[in-house]
Design a protein around this motif. Structure first.
Motif, mmCIF file in Angstrom:
data_model
loop_
_atom_site.group_PDB
_atom_site.id
_atom_site.type_symbol
_atom_site.label_atom_id
_atom_site.label_comp_id
_atom_site.label_asym_id
_atom_site.label_seq_id
_atom_site.Cartn_x
_atom_site.Cartn_y
_atom_site.Cartn_z
ATOM 1 N N ALA A 121 0.840 -1.196 0.000
ATOM 2 C CA ALA A 121 0.000 0.000 0.000
ATOM 3 C C ALA A 121 0.873 1.242 0.000
ATOM 4 O O ALA A 121 2.090 1.165 0.159
ATOM 5 C CB ALA A 121 -0.924 -0.012 1.215
ATOM 6 N N GLY A 122 0.213 2.381 -0.123
ATOM 7 C CA GLY A 122 0.908 3.661 -0.136
ATOM 8 C C GLY A 122 1.406 4.064 1.243
ATOM 9 O O GLY A 122 1.364 3.280 2.196
ATOM 10 N N LYS A 123 1.841 5.301 1.341
ATOM 11 C CA LYS A 123 2.494 5.816 2.547
ATOM 12 C C LYS A 123 1.756 5.530 3.842
ATOM 13 O O LYS A 123 2.365 5.135 4.824
ATOM 14 C CB LYS A 123 2.659 7.329 2.432
ATOM 15 C CG LYS A 123 4.031 7.769 2.059
ATOM 16 C CD LYS A 123 4.230 9.243 2.298
ATOM 17 C CE LYS A 123 3.502 10.068 1.271
ATOM 18 N NZ LYS A 123 3.858 11.483 1.327
ATOM 19 N N ARG A 172 1.753 1.487 4.386
ATOM 20 C CA ARG A 172 2.907 0.714 3.928
ATOM 21 C C ARG A 172 3.470 -0.220 4.996
ATOM 22 O O ARG A 172 3.860 -1.344 4.718
ATOM 23 C CB ARG A 172 4.000 1.674 3.447
ATOM 24 C CG ARG A 172 5.186 0.996 2.824
ATOM 25 C CD ARG A 172 6.150 2.007 2.245
ATOM 26 N NE ARG A 172 5.497 2.732 1.157
ATOM 27 C CZ ARG A 172 5.745 3.993 0.846
ATOM 28 N NH1 ARG A 172 6.628 4.683 1.533
ATOM 29 N NH2 ARG A 172 5.132 4.576 -0.153
ATOM 30 N N HIS A 209 -1.312 -2.127 -9.790
ATOM 31 C CA HIS A 209 -1.277 -1.022 -8.835
ATOM 32 C C HIS A 209 -2.596 -0.284 -8.989
ATOM 33 O O HIS A 209 -2.845 0.323 -10.025
ATOM 34 C CB HIS A 209 -0.097 -0.097 -9.112
ATOM 35 C CG HIS A 209 -0.045 1.075 -8.189
ATOM 36 N ND1 HIS A 209 0.679 2.201 -8.485
ATOM 37 C CD2 HIS A 209 -0.608 1.306 -6.978
ATOM 38 C CE1 HIS A 209 0.557 3.081 -7.498
ATOM 39 N NE2 HIS A 209 -0.226 2.558 -6.578
ATOM 40 N N ASP A 210 -3.454 -0.409 -7.992
ATOM 41 C CA ASP A 210 -4.739 0.285 -8.002
ATOM 42 C C ASP A 210 -4.486 1.692 -7.489
ATOM 43 O O ASP A 210 -4.353 1.907 -6.278
ATOM 44 C CB ASP A 210 -5.742 -0.462 -7.122
ATOM 45 C CG ASP A 210 -7.131 0.165 -7.166
ATOM 46 O OD1 ASP A 210 -7.240 1.389 -7.399
ATOM 47 O OD2 ASP A 210 -8.105 -0.571 -6.939
ATOM 48 N N THR A 211 -4.386 2.645 -8.386
ATOM 49 C CA THR A 211 -4.054 4.013 -7.988
ATOM 50 C C THR A 211 -5.191 4.681 -7.228
ATOM 51 O O THR A 211 -4.950 5.573 -6.419
ATOM 52 C CB THR A 211 -3.662 4.868 -9.209
ATOM 53 O OG1 THR A 211 -4.710 4.792 -10.184
ATOM 54 C CG2 THR A 211 -2.364 4.373 -9.819
ATOM 55 N N LYS A 264 -7.189 3.243 -4.942
ATOM 56 C CA LYS A 264 -7.106 2.794 -3.545
ATOM 57 C C LYS A 264 -5.685 2.877 -3.010
ATOM 58 O O LYS A 264 -5.456 2.663 -1.827
ATOM 59 C CB LYS A 264 -7.608 1.351 -3.432
ATOM 60 C CG LYS A 264 -9.065 1.179 -3.766
ATOM 61 C CD LYS A 264 -9.462 -0.285 -3.684
ATOM 62 C CE LYS A 264 -10.890 -0.484 -4.118
ATOM 63 N NZ LYS A 264 -11.241 -1.910 -4.158
ATOM 64 N N ASN A 265 -4.736 3.114 -3.904
ATOM 65 C CA ASN A 265 -3.311 3.171 -3.574
ATOM 66 C C ASN A 265 -2.830 1.872 -2.927
ATOM 67 O O ASN A 265 -2.232 1.869 -1.849
ATOM 68 C CB ASN A 265 -2.988 4.377 -2.692
ATOM 69 C CG ASN A 265 -1.521 4.760 -2.798
ATOM 70 O OD1 ASN A 265 -0.820 4.331 -3.712
ATOM 71 N ND2 ASN A 265 -1.046 5.544 -1.858
ATOM 72 N N VAL A 266 -3.133 0.762 -3.586
ATOM 73 C CA VAL A 266 -2.673 -0.549 -3.131
ATOM 74 C C VAL A 266 -2.041 -1.298 -4.290
ATOM 75 O O VAL A 266 -2.344 -1.056 -5.457
ATOM 76 C CB VAL A 266 -3.817 -1.415 -2.526
ATOM 77 C CG1 VAL A 266 -4.355 -0.793 -1.256
ATOM 78 C CG2 VAL A 266 -4.927 -1.656 -3.520
#
Length: 150
Positions: free
Chosen positions: A82-84, A87, A128-130, A132-134
């Motif tokens: 996942a994103g920041k 993560r 990369h699902d932008t 949902k940022n996953v």
């Protein structure tokens, strides 16, 4: 059936039974899926992920389990990063471990254009699902009687 076909059928039954006996937790949930499902692999280390994926995909899924689906196939999505903000929940090697085990231990092939059809049985793709940022690994499991897609 000739003797060779009979022996192969018995081997498959024994392999399936042996695999089922060793299933528990997440691996059992994966093997029990009869419709497209998402599994979040947060808080699993690389070693446990390797074991879970190898156990879940060591044998083809029974075809009768998927017969109720539109295409006779399911899409199993694994959230591996996942994103920041999230993560830290994921092992930094999760995507590498899942894809390596699928390829080397389970005989799957990567297919970046894979879709939820029987022709894609035995393939996976990373996404990369932008929105949902996953980061995900999408698996189209092998099905009894089907060849590896690709």
């Amino acid at each position: 059936l000739n003797q060779q076909q009979y022996n192969n059928s018995i081997k498959k039954i024994i392999q399936t039974m042996t695999a089922s006996e060793n299933l528990s937790g997440l691996a059992l949930a994966i093997r029990s899926a009869s419709e497209s499902t998402t599994f979040d692999l947060a808080n699993h280390n690389a070693s446990s992920l390797s074991h879970i994926i190898a156990t879940a995909f060591s044998a083809p899924f029974p075809s009768h389990l998927l017969s109720g689906t539109d295409a006779g196939m399911i899409r199993l999505t694994f959230v591996v990063g996942a994103g920041k903000l999230s993560r830290q929940k994921y092992d930094e090697k999760a995507m590498q471990v899942v894809t390596r085990v699928l390829k080397s231990e389970c005989g799957f092939a990567e297919d970046r254009g894979g879709s939820c059809t029987r022709e894609c049985a035995g393939t996976f793709k990373t996404q990369h699902d932008t929105g949902k940022n996953v980061f995900t690994v999408v698996v189209f499991p092998k099905v009894e009687g089907e060849e590896v897609g690709g």
